[in-house]
Write an enzyme that holds these catalytic residues in place. Structure first.
Site, PDB file in Angstrom:
ATOM      1  N   HIS A 123       0.856  -1.185   0.000  1.00 15.55           N
ATOM      2  CA  HIS A 123       0.000   0.000   0.000  1.00 15.55           C
ATOM      3  C   HIS A 123       0.892   1.236   0.000  1.00 15.55           C
ATOM      4  O   HIS A 123       1.721   1.418   0.893  1.00 15.55           O
ATOM      5  CB  HIS A 123      -0.926   0.019   1.215  1.00 15.55           C
ATOM      6  CG  HIS A 123      -1.865   1.191   1.236  1.00 15.55           C
ATOM      7  ND1 HIS A 123      -3.114   1.151   0.642  1.00 15.55           N
ATOM      8  CD2 HIS A 123      -1.724   2.443   1.746  1.00 15.55           C
ATOM      9  CE1 HIS A 123      -3.714   2.325   0.810  1.00 15.55           C
ATOM     10  NE2 HIS A 123      -2.893   3.124   1.463  1.00 15.55           N
ATOM     11  N   CYS A 124       0.729   2.081  -1.002  1.00 11.82           N
ATOM     12  CA  CYS A 124       1.532   3.296  -1.137  1.00 11.82           C
ATOM     13  C   CYS A 124       0.771   4.461  -0.510  1.00 11.82           C
ATOM     14  O   CYS A 124      -0.314   4.833  -0.980  1.00 11.82           O
ATOM     15  CB  CYS A 124       1.832   3.579  -2.610  1.00 11.82           C
ATOM     16  SG  CYS A 124       2.751   5.109  -2.888  1.00 11.82           S
ATOM     17  N   PHE A 125       1.323   5.043   0.544  1.00 14.82           N
ATOM     18  CA  PHE A 125       0.649   6.145   1.228  1.00 14.82           C
ATOM     19  C   PHE A 125       0.698   7.431   0.411  1.00 14.82           C
ATOM     20  O   PHE A 125      -0.185   8.282   0.536  1.00 14.82           O
ATOM     21  CB  PHE A 125       1.278   6.368   2.601  1.00 14.82           C
ATOM     22  CG  PHE A 125       0.981   5.275   3.582  1.00 14.82           C
ATOM     23  CD1 PHE A 125      -0.233   5.233   4.232  1.00 14.82           C
ATOM     24  CD2 PHE A 125       1.903   4.283   3.846  1.00 14.82           C
ATOM     25  CE1 PHE A 125      -0.533   4.227   5.133  1.00 14.82           C
ATOM     26  CE2 PHE A 125       1.632   3.271   4.739  1.00 14.82           C
ATOM     27  CZ  PHE A 125       0.408   3.239   5.389  1.00 14.82           C
ATOM     28  N   GLY A 128      -2.110   6.979  -1.764  1.00 17.39           N
ATOM     29  CA  GLY A 128      -3.325   6.595  -1.053  1.00 17.39           C
ATOM     30  C   GLY A 128      -4.007   5.413  -1.683  1.00 17.39           C
ATOM     31  O   GLY A 128      -5.239   5.301  -1.632  1.00 17.39           O
ATOM     32  N   ASN A 129      -3.223   4.513  -2.281  1.00 19.71           N
ATOM     33  CA  ASN A 129      -3.790   3.421  -3.061  1.00 19.71           C
ATOM     34  C   ASN A 129      -2.904   2.194  -2.939  1.00 19.71           C
ATOM     35  O   ASN A 129      -1.712   2.286  -2.643  1.00 19.71           O
ATOM     36  CB  ASN A 129      -3.896   3.839  -4.534  1.00 19.71           C
ATOM     37  CG  ASN A 129      -4.892   3.004  -5.295  1.00 19.71           C
ATOM     38  OD1 ASN A 129      -5.619   2.210  -4.707  1.00 19.71           O
ATOM     39  ND2 ASN A 129      -4.950   3.174  -6.605  1.00 19.71           N
TER      40      ASN A 129
END
Length: 276
Positions: A123-125, A128-129
């Site tokens: 999950h890439c902050f 946000g996805n």
């Protein structure tokens, strides 16, 4: 969980603010300073080449950033529920079961996104996805061009500081000693606030550029091995395949076009599953 959800909102805002500040510095500070040289014809000024190259890198970075968010991984849990409840197109039900059964070890439920993703990586902050099968190529391109844009902005900023403050960067340790030396001069009034801000941005660009380059190289290594970060973290064993096939599965057959223009997966095998 609350901290992670807050980070999921703060990180994209932070990235967009850094991008906006970079654009402002490039267009209203670095480029006008390059046009000041009276010996160079404006038509053949290096500022035009610098501006074109910066816009190319920035357009690819922001374009792939948007595509990472837009091309979200497919929620397999929704399809499985639709199949169980008899909701949706019947042609989609066998495909959902086939995906779930053939890649059960590659799926993962993300609590932040609240969905089951195929070939979940992480999950890439900053976006946000979740990063999965559908947006892996765009994420790698986003890391690549963000790294290049930051490092190129750092070089342009070094040239600006060198011209304004008459500082020579010929010595290898000149960049490392620039910050402490500039802080002392700032409090003594020898360095303006705008110049100090550019110096701080130099180190920020350097850090972001190296971090994105590391992410890009790490993801490429995993792609060549046919693995995801989630599989490595869980110790899952994947079936060995030729590295060319693993690379083509993510980047597609017409990968060169995707290197130059931000676009969805072209000729890769993942969208073909969706269309069957």
């Amino acid at each position: 969980m609350l901290i992670l959800r807050l980070l999921n909102v703060v990180a994209p805002v932070y990235f967009l603010c850094i991008s906006l500040v970079t654009f402002i510095l490039q267009l209203f500070l670095f480029l006008p300073n390059m046009f000041k040289d009276p010996t160079i014809t404006p038509l053949f000024s290096p500022a035009l080449l610098h501006g074109a190259l910066f816009l190319f890198l920035s357009a690819n970075a922001l374009g792939n950033y948007i595509l990472v968010i837009q091309n979200s991984p497919e929620d397999l849990g929704t399809r499985r529920n639709a199949r169980a409840k008899g909701v949706g197109t019947p042609s989609e039900w066998p495909e959902a079961g086939r995906k779930a059964s053939s890649s059960s070890q590659s799926t993962h439920f993300c609590r932040l996104c609240a969905r089951v993703t195929l070939r979940h990586d992480h999950h890439c902050f900053f976006t946000g996805n979740c990063i999965g099968s559908r947006n892996m190529r765009n994420f790698i391109m986003f890391c690549l061009y963000t790294s290049l844009a930051c490092l190129y902005s750092m070089v342009a900023g070094v040239a600006y500081i060198s011209a304004v403050l008459s500082i020579s960067f010929a010595h290898p340790l000149a960049f490392l000693t620039l910050l402490p030396h500039s802080i002392s001069q700032f409090f003594s009034g020898a360095v303006l606030g705008s110049e100090m801000f550019v110096i701080l941005m130099l180190y920020l660009w350097f850090g972001i550029g190296l971090a994105c380059a590391g992410f890009c190289c790490h993801q490429l290594l995993l792609v060549l091995r046919g693995q995801t970060r989630h599989q490595v973290r869980k110790g899952m064993v994947v079936r060995a395949r030729p590295w060319r096939k693993n690379l083509q599965e993510v980047f597609g057959k017409r990968w060169l076009l995707g290197l130059l223009i931000p676009m969805l997966n072209v000729g890769s095998e993942y969208p073909q599953h969706k269309g069957k």
